[in-house]
Design an enzyme around this catalytic site. Structure first.
Site, PDB file in Angstrom:
ATOM      1  N   SER A  71       0.823  -1.209   0.000  1.00  0.00           N
ATOM      2  CA  SER A  71       0.000   0.000   0.000  1.00  0.00           C
ATOM      3  C   SER A  71       0.856   1.258   0.000  1.00  0.00           C
ATOM      4  CB  SER A  71      -0.902   0.021   1.227  1.00  0.00           C
ATOM      5  OG  SER A  71      -1.716  -1.126   1.255  1.00  0.00           O
TER       6      SER A  71
HETATM    7  N1  SAH Z   1      -1.090  -4.932   3.981  1.00  0.00           N
HETATM    8  C1  SAH Z   1      -0.313  -4.902   2.747  1.00  0.00           C
HETATM    9  C2  SAH Z   1      -1.194  -4.742   1.517  1.00  0.00           C
HETATM   10  C3  SAH Z   1      -1.422  -6.053   0.913  1.00  0.00           C
HETATM   11  S1  SAH Z   1      -2.351  -6.081  -0.589  1.00  0.00           S
HETATM   12  C4  SAH Z   1       0.744  -3.825   2.838  1.00  0.00           C
HETATM   13  O1  SAH Z   1       1.261  -3.581   3.890  1.00  0.00           O
HETATM   14  O2  SAH Z   1       1.122  -3.265   1.849  1.00  0.00           O
HETATM   15  C5  SAH Z   1      -3.766  -6.988  -0.059  1.00  0.00           C
HETATM   16  C6  SAH Z   1      -3.528  -8.406   0.389  1.00  0.00           C
HETATM   17  O3  SAH Z   1      -4.788  -8.948   0.775  1.00  0.00           O
HETATM   18  C7  SAH Z   1      -2.992  -9.334  -0.691  1.00  0.00           C
HETATM   19  O4  SAH Z   1      -1.795  -9.913  -0.265  1.00  0.00           O
HETATM   20  C8  SAH Z   1      -4.110 -10.357  -0.882  1.00  0.00           C
HETATM   21  O5  SAH Z   1      -3.639 -11.650  -1.197  1.00  0.00           O
HETATM   22  C9  SAH Z   1      -4.791 -10.330   0.478  1.00  0.00           C
HETATM   23  N2  SAH Z   1      -6.161 -10.831   0.493  1.00  0.00           N
HETATM   24  C10 SAH Z   1      -7.153 -10.650  -0.429  1.00  0.00           C
HETATM   25  N3  SAH Z   1      -8.276 -11.299  -0.041  1.00  0.00           N
HETATM   26  C11 SAH Z   1      -8.002 -11.897   1.159  1.00  0.00           C
HETATM   27  C12 SAH Z   1      -8.738 -12.732   2.060  1.00  0.00           C
HETATM   28  N4  SAH Z   1     -10.019 -13.104   1.829  1.00  0.00           N
HETATM   29  N5  SAH Z   1      -8.120 -13.176   3.178  1.00  0.00           N
HETATM   30  C13 SAH Z   1      -6.837 -12.845   3.452  1.00  0.00           C
HETATM   31  N6  SAH Z   1      -6.082 -12.072   2.642  1.00  0.00           N
HETATM   32  C14 SAH Z   1      -6.649 -11.602   1.506  1.00  0.00           C
END
Ligand code: SAH
Length: 221
Positions: A71
């Protein structure tokens, strides 16, 4: 990531570069000092691929593989600050560990962080990095975040870093009294950041900024 994290990224990724990012976030309205200190101390360049390390302190989202992104720092700051409205800082649940950057920030703001990721390779990669960085007050799970972690609920704060089309009911249920959840809700590329606060049995919903997150998908990846 081949080298030991500590030995990478001298130069473009120095403390001074990180300080500049923090000043920029402050200028954009992130004023909570705990949040700014957390962003100052977590080496974001170690959470992205080495080829992108020189861009790690730009205020922008970057790819982390598996079609996922780390993010944008402004959004990490905004969501973290919004979560701190919760009356306690004991237990936070994060859905969407990704590369683990937001997890490392939360680990500096809350006593214990539980984080759930559906894609196994991302879960394993972030577990390894966070171990190397000696972030110890966290528990990571590879599971479907739509269910939350009912056996560990309630949570003082819940942060969702992927976008569901609607508020996930199981997660709403797991917010502790006096606690809150911050979640981007909506369609691909057009979502609203929503904060749900639980006051006793009453839930209130506030609409914060428009945001753009990858979709929250059902089941394990
Ligand atoms: N928190 C991260 C952003 C990750 S992007 C940061 O610090 O930058 C979003 C993440 O959510 C992805 O890795 C994706 O695989 C995960 N995701 C999407 N749907 C999900 C679900 N149902 N359960 C757990 N993780 C999920």
């Amino acid at each position: 990531m081949t080298n030991k994290p500590q030995s990478r990224g001298i130069g473009m990724t120095s403390q001074r570069t990180r300080d500049r990012l923090v000043e920029r976030l402050r200028a954009h309205g992130i004023t909570d000092t705990d949040v700014l200190e957390a962003i100052r101390s977590v080496p974001r360049h170690l959470f992205v691929d080495e080829a992108l390390a020189s861009r790690a302190y730009e205020d922008t989202a970057l790819p982390i593989g598996n079609n996922q992104t780390i993010s944008q720092p402004y959004v990490v700051g905004r969501m973290s600050a919004a979560l701190l409205q919760s009356s306690r800082r004991d237990k936070v649940l994060e859905i969407g560990t990704g590369c683990g950057y937001q997890t490392a920030i939360l680990a500096r703001l809350f006593k214990r962080v539980y984080s759930v990721e559906r894609i196994r390779s991302l879960y394993e990669q972030s577990a390894k990095l966070l171990r190397e960085l000696q972030v110890t007050n966290i528990s990571l799970r590879c599971a479907d975040g739509y269910q939350g972690l009912p056996h560990l609920a309630p949570f003082d704060a819940i942060i969702v870093t992927a976008a569901p089309p609607e508020l996930p009911p199981a997660l709403v249920e797991q917010i502790a009294p006096g606690g809150c959840m911050v979640v981007p809700v909506g369609k691909i590329h057009s979502q609203k950041l929503i904060r749900v606060t639980r006051d006793g049995n009453r839930l209130t919903e506030e609409h914060l900024d428009p945001v753009s997150f990858v979709p929250m998908l059902p089941g394990r990846g």
